[in-house]
Motif scaffolding. Structure first.
Motif, mmCIF file in Angstrom:
data_model
loop_
_atom_site.group_PDB
_atom_site.id
_atom_site.type_symbol
_atom_site.label_atom_id
_atom_site.label_comp_id
_atom_site.label_asym_id
_atom_site.label_seq_id
_atom_site.Cartn_x
_atom_site.Cartn_y
_atom_site.Cartn_z
ATOM 1 N N LYS A 140 0.834 -1.202 0.000
ATOM 2 C CA LYS A 140 0.000 0.000 0.000
ATOM 3 C C LYS A 140 0.870 1.254 0.000
ATOM 4 O O LYS A 140 0.636 2.200 -0.763
ATOM 5 C CB LYS A 140 -0.913 0.026 1.225
ATOM 6 C CG LYS A 140 -2.091 -0.909 1.139
ATOM 7 C CD LYS A 140 -2.944 -0.788 2.396
ATOM 8 C CE LYS A 140 -4.072 -1.795 2.390
ATOM 9 N NZ LYS A 140 -4.862 -1.754 3.641
ATOM 10 N N GLU B 240 2.408 1.766 -3.446
ATOM 11 C CA GLU B 240 1.441 2.311 -4.396
ATOM 12 C C GLU B 240 1.211 3.792 -4.145
ATOM 13 O O GLU B 240 1.142 4.596 -5.085
ATOM 14 C CB GLU B 240 0.114 1.542 -4.329
ATOM 15 C CG GLU B 240 0.198 0.106 -4.812
ATOM 16 C CD GLU B 240 0.608 0.006 -6.270
ATOM 17 O OE1 GLU B 240 0.205 0.860 -7.086
ATOM 18 O OE2 GLU B 240 1.363 -0.931 -6.595
ATOM 19 N N LEU B 241 1.085 4.189 -2.874
ATOM 20 C CA LEU B 241 0.900 5.604 -2.551
ATOM 21 C C LEU B 241 2.111 6.430 -2.994
ATOM 22 O O LEU B 241 1.955 7.533 -3.530
ATOM 23 C CB LEU B 241 0.662 5.779 -1.048
ATOM 24 C CG LEU B 241 -0.680 5.287 -0.506
ATOM 25 C CD1 LEU B 241 -0.698 5.380 1.023
ATOM 26 C CD2 LEU B 241 -1.816 6.115 -1.090
ATOM 27 N N ASP B 242 3.301 5.902 -2.778
ATOM 28 C CA ASP B 242 4.505 6.600 -3.192
ATOM 29 C C ASP B 242 4.559 6.755 -4.715
ATOM 30 O O ASP B 242 4.977 7.795 -5.235
ATOM 31 C CB ASP B 242 5.762 5.876 -2.696
ATOM 32 C CG ASP B 242 5.942 5.982 -1.188
ATOM 33 O OD1 ASP B 242 5.316 6.888 -0.585
ATOM 34 O OD2 ASP B 242 6.708 5.175 -0.616
ATOM 35 N N LYS B 243 4.122 5.721 -5.449
ATOM 36 C CA LYS B 243 4.081 5.797 -6.905
ATOM 37 C C LYS B 243 3.162 6.923 -7.358
ATOM 38 O O LYS B 243 3.494 7.716 -8.245
ATOM 39 C CB LYS B 243 3.553 4.472 -7.485
ATOM 40 C CG LYS B 243 4.592 3.468 -7.830
ATOM 41 C CD LYS B 243 3.883 2.325 -8.540
ATOM 42 C CE LYS B 243 4.812 1.253 -8.985
ATOM 43 N NZ LYS B 243 4.096 0.155 -9.646
ATOM 44 N N LYS B 244 1.972 6.989 -6.720
ATOM 45 C CA LYS B 244 1.007 8.030 -7.080
ATOM 46 C C LYS B 244 1.567 9.423 -6.793
ATOM 47 O O LYS B 244 1.406 10.354 -7.596
ATOM 48 C CB LYS B 244 -0.301 7.834 -6.322
ATOM 49 C CG LYS B 244 -1.106 6.643 -6.802
ATOM 50 C CD LYS B 244 -2.374 6.481 -5.996
ATOM 51 C CE LYS B 244 -3.130 5.238 -6.433
ATOM 52 N NZ LYS B 244 -4.330 5.002 -5.606
ATOM 53 N N LYS B 245 2.239 9.556 -5.665
ATOM 54 C CA LYS B 245 2.828 10.850 -5.320
ATOM 55 C C LYS B 245 3.878 11.264 -6.352
ATOM 56 O O LYS B 245 3.945 12.420 -6.764
ATOM 57 C CB LYS B 245 3.470 10.794 -3.933
ATOM 58 C CG LYS B 245 2.492 10.840 -2.795
ATOM 59 C CD LYS B 245 3.220 10.841 -1.465
ATOM 60 C CE LYS B 245 2.253 10.754 -0.304
ATOM 61 N NZ LYS B 245 2.958 10.681 0.988
ATOM 62 N N GLU C 138 4.035 10.343 -9.488
ATOM 63 C CA GLU C 138 3.345 10.704 -10.728
ATOM 64 C C GLU C 138 2.757 12.108 -10.630
ATOM 65 O O GLU C 138 2.826 12.898 -11.580
ATOM 66 C CB GLU C 138 2.244 9.690 -11.045
ATOM 67 C CG GLU C 138 2.778 8.346 -11.505
ATOM 68 C CD GLU C 138 1.676 7.324 -11.707
ATOM 69 O OE1 GLU C 138 0.482 7.690 -11.621
ATOM 70 O OE2 GLU C 138 2.015 6.156 -11.941
ATOM 71 N N GLN C 139 2.176 12.441 -9.482
ATOM 72 C CA GLN C 139 1.611 13.776 -9.298
ATOM 73 C C GLN C 139 2.711 14.833 -9.353
ATOM 74 O O GLN C 139 2.534 15.899 -9.957
ATOM 75 C CB GLN C 139 0.883 13.865 -7.958
ATOM 76 C CG GLN C 139 -0.422 13.102 -7.918
ATOM 77 C CD GLN C 139 -1.052 13.114 -6.532
ATOM 78 O OE1 GLN C 139 -0.465 13.596 -5.591
ATOM 79 N NE2 GLN C 139 -2.259 12.554 -6.441
#
Length: 150
Positions: A129, A132-137, A139-140
């Motif tokens: 989890k 995944e959160l780090d990946k989203k950050k 990308e943002q």
């Protein structure tokens, strides 16, 4: 000039030179103290210790004498030597805090194998989890970076 050869001897019957096991045995026997001497030394130490204790008791009695006003000064008597803990609220709090820290260490978490397996699975799920959160950050952050030449 001619001198006749003289024979030099180190080991004589009057002054024997010990070597090997004989030398080691003699050194060992000399290193051991006499039993009576050691008993005398121990007894002297015990007598000195008793004298010191009596002097300390006499000093405490001198301090506990009655003043001119009728008040007696009471000195503390620690039962377990001079390392006894003072009975104060602050020391009780410190001891209690240390016990609280030690308490979780004493409890057996994940005693059974199925508990260990479940704990590992939960840790892996948490790590996934977070990943995944780090990946989203990331990308943002990449999306926010726009090329602005002017």
């Amino acid at each position: 000039m001619y001198r006749p050869m003289q024979q030099l001897t180190l080991n004589t019957s009057s002054v024997p030179v010990l070597t090997g096991i004989e030398k080691w045995c003699k050194q060992y026997n000399e290193s051991i103290e006499n039993e009576s001497k050691t008993k005398e030394i121990i007894n002297q130490c015990l007598i000195n210790f008793d004298k010191k204790k009596e002097q300390e008791k006499d000093q405490e009695k001198m301090l506990e004498e009655v003043d001119s006003d009728g008040w007696t000064t009471v000195t503390s008597k620690k039962k377990r030597g001079k390392l006894a803990v003072a009975r104060k609220e602050s020391t009780f709090k410190k001891i209690h805090a240390k016990e609280e820290i030690k308490k979780p260490k004493r409890e057996l978490l994940n005693f059974y194998t199925f508990q260990i397996r479940e704990a590992k699975k939960e840790r892996l799920a948490e790590l996934r989890k977070k990943f995944e959160l780090d990946k989203k950050k990331l990308e943002q952050i990449k999306a926010k970076r726009n090329f602005k030449p002017f």
